[in-house]
Structures are given as structure tokens and as C-alpha cells.
Design an enzyme around this catalytic site. Sequence first.
Site, PDB file in Angstrom:
ATOM      1  CG  ASP A  58      72.761  34.142  15.943  1.00 58.54           C
ATOM      2  OD1 ASP A  58      72.214  35.272  15.760  1.00 58.54           O
ATOM      3  OD2 ASP A  58      72.169  33.189  16.442  1.00 58.54           O
ATOM      4  NE  ARG A  64      70.578  36.291  20.712  1.00 53.69           N
ATOM      5  CZ  ARG A  64      70.919  34.715  20.334  1.00 53.69           C
ATOM      6  NH1 ARG A  64      70.894  34.168  21.154  1.00 53.69           N
ATOM      7  NH2 ARG A  64      71.372  34.611  19.009  1.00 53.69           N
ATOM      8  CD1 TRP A  65      77.498  42.482  22.310  1.00 59.14           C
ATOM      9  CD2 TRP A  65      76.697  44.531  21.837  1.00 59.14           C
ATOM     10  NE1 TRP A  65      78.514  43.485  22.614  1.00 59.14           N
ATOM     11  CE2 TRP A  65      77.950  44.728  22.164  1.00 59.14           C
ATOM     12  CE3 TRP A  65      76.085  45.304  21.018  1.00 59.14           C
ATOM     13  CZ2 TRP A  65      78.685  45.896  22.414  1.00 59.14           C
ATOM     14  CZ3 TRP A  65      76.646  46.816  20.731  1.00 59.14           C
ATOM     15  CH2 TRP A  65      77.872  46.848  21.645  1.00 59.14           C
ATOM     16  CD  GLU A 113      66.227  30.951   5.147  1.00 55.72           C
ATOM     17  OE1 GLU A 113      67.590  31.165   5.364  1.00 55.72           O
ATOM     18  OE2 GLU A 113      65.944  29.684   4.503  1.00 55.72           O
ATOM     19  CG  ASN A 114      69.062  36.728   8.227  1.00 52.99           C
ATOM     20  OD1 ASN A 114      70.442  36.671   7.889  1.00 52.99           O
ATOM     21  ND2 ASN A 114      68.491  36.381   9.140  1.00 52.99           N
ATOM     22  NE  ARG A 159      73.844  30.041  15.434  1.00 49.97           N
ATOM     23  CZ  ARG A 159      72.655  29.807  14.779  1.00 49.97           C
ATOM     24  NH1 ARG A 159      72.664  28.945  13.872  1.00 49.97           N
ATOM     25  NH2 ARG A 159      71.774  30.980  14.820  1.00 49.97           N
TER      26      ARG A 159
END
Length: 264
Positions: free
Chosen positions: A37, A41-42, A84-85, A201
Site C-alpha cells: 500500500d 501517496r508516493w 474493491e479496487n 502492511r
Amino acid sequence: MPLEQLLARLAPGSPEEALARQIDFGRLPAHVALIMDGNGRWAAMRHLPRVEGHRAGIDAVRETVETSARLGVGVLTLYAFSVENWKRPRSEVSTLMQLLKQYVRLEIGTLVDNNIRFRVIGRPEGLAPDVREELAEATARTADKTGMLFNIALNYSGRAEIVDAVRQAIAAGLAPSDLDEGRFSEFLYTAGQPDPDLLIRTSGEMRVSNFLLWQIAYSEIWVTDTLWPDFRCRHLLEAIVAYQKRDRRYGGIGPTRALAAQPR
Ligand code: IPE
Ligand code: IPE
Ligand code: MG
């Protein structure tokens, strides 16, 4: 042997070498599951589109797979795309699928060379035919490999997996009284595999996001703030060292306390 194998790849005097020397190779996690995950953001931190984070994440996948195999981990499961993606923008989903195809095509030779067996868990019927074809080929080409089993979770949902298992158990004609936890687990996508000992995670989120819900009942959870594209060999070694310091009690009192509780 695994230590020498690993050290051959690590710079002498590096933090990775120091971590590798702390690992007890007799007590490795049999199964490591990983929620990759933080790609978006990266990318955002670099003012790049989200898909650039996914692209950069491929190096982390490569290093994690190779390090795990070299260490002697039995099963590695990477969560790559959840049911869900599909809620994400179409362009992001299609780039992710293209990257997946590219990864499989480019890495298949390395997987074969490293004796790694590749498998997909999830609902493949929900994936596009070209993606399924690529995955099927990699699965077939590594089917006879006897080293690490590498599961990639694609179009995966832990709840869907449980529903699929129930459907299969019914289809197999099992009577309710035939079913217990052991029999039930034979209908899961991970049938025959050990449950994850260690669940990692990245990106600091403290949730399981519908991953291996049945199988992680007693997994040790290790969360790092590192974003997935920055995840390297060092982080995996850190997770394993931390895992080996845990006192796994499974609802009991654990070996340390059991010893202390013994009558003298
Ligand atoms: C993980 O990174 C990749 C997938 C879920 C496919 P994200 O895309 O979820 O990145 P963040 O969480 O938005 O940073
Ligand atoms: C979990 O990451 C799914 C994968 C790594 C494939 P998400 O980014 O989808 O999870 P949430 O939305 O933060 O729970
Ligand atoms: Mg995310």
C-alpha cells in the site's frame, strides 16, 4: 545455506547484513502475506500521477519476491488488486493491469530460474482475457517448480473467498456435519498452504482491507510507515526479525509463561 545465499547479495557492513545475521533460519515464517500500500501517496509526494507510484512499486515487488525466495520462505502472498479496487478511475485500473502483464512477462524467466511457483488467488473470471492469458501462462510455466510458492492476490476479496468456499462445499455435496475448520479450509483459494505467520502492511494503515480474512486468524501483524515503492530487502528483514521476537500464544499462555507456571 540460506544465510550464505543471502549474504552473497548484501553489502558487507550494511544494515541489511546486520539484520540477516539476526535471523534464525530455523524459525522463518512459513508464509508471509503482504499488503502493498501507499503507491498513490508516493507519487503524490513527488507531484506525479498515481500510476507512477504503481510503476515504481514494481521494483519493490521484484526485490521482495527474490529476497523471500533466497531466505527460504515457503509461501509469499502479495495483495495486488482487491475486488474493491475496481472503484478507482478506469485509467488507473487499466494502467495497473498493463503493469501487471508487463511484470509477469518480464519476470517469468527469473521466477523459473529461482524455482518459484507462481499462482493467482482471487476471482480470475473478473479479469480481462489478455490479463488472464498472461497469468495462466506464468502459472503453467512454473507449475512444476518446487521452491517458494508465490501467490498474487488479484481481484481478491477475503469475504468473496469465504463465500466461494461455501459454494464449493455445497457443490461437493458436503453435509453440515461433515464440515469443520480443517475441511472448510480445503475449499479456500489457499487450500493446502500454511496460514500466514506474518502479515506485513506498508504505508502505516492499521487495517486488513479484506485480505485473507480466514487465514490471518493468528498471524503476527507488522506495519511500516514506508510506502510500497520504497519497500526493500531491509524492510522485509526487519519484519522477520521483529516477528521472531513475538511471543505467539494462540490463546494459551505461551512457552515463556508456561515454563514459569510449572510447579517447582
Ligand atoms: C497500493 O497503493 C496499490 C493498490 C492498491 C493497487 P495505493 O494505490 O492504494 O496507494 P495509496 O494508498 O492511495 O497511497
Ligand atoms: C489494499 O489497499 C488493497 C491492495 C493492496 C491491493 P487499498 O489501498 O485498496 O486499501 P484501503 O482502501 O486503504 O483500505
Ligand atoms: Mg491504498
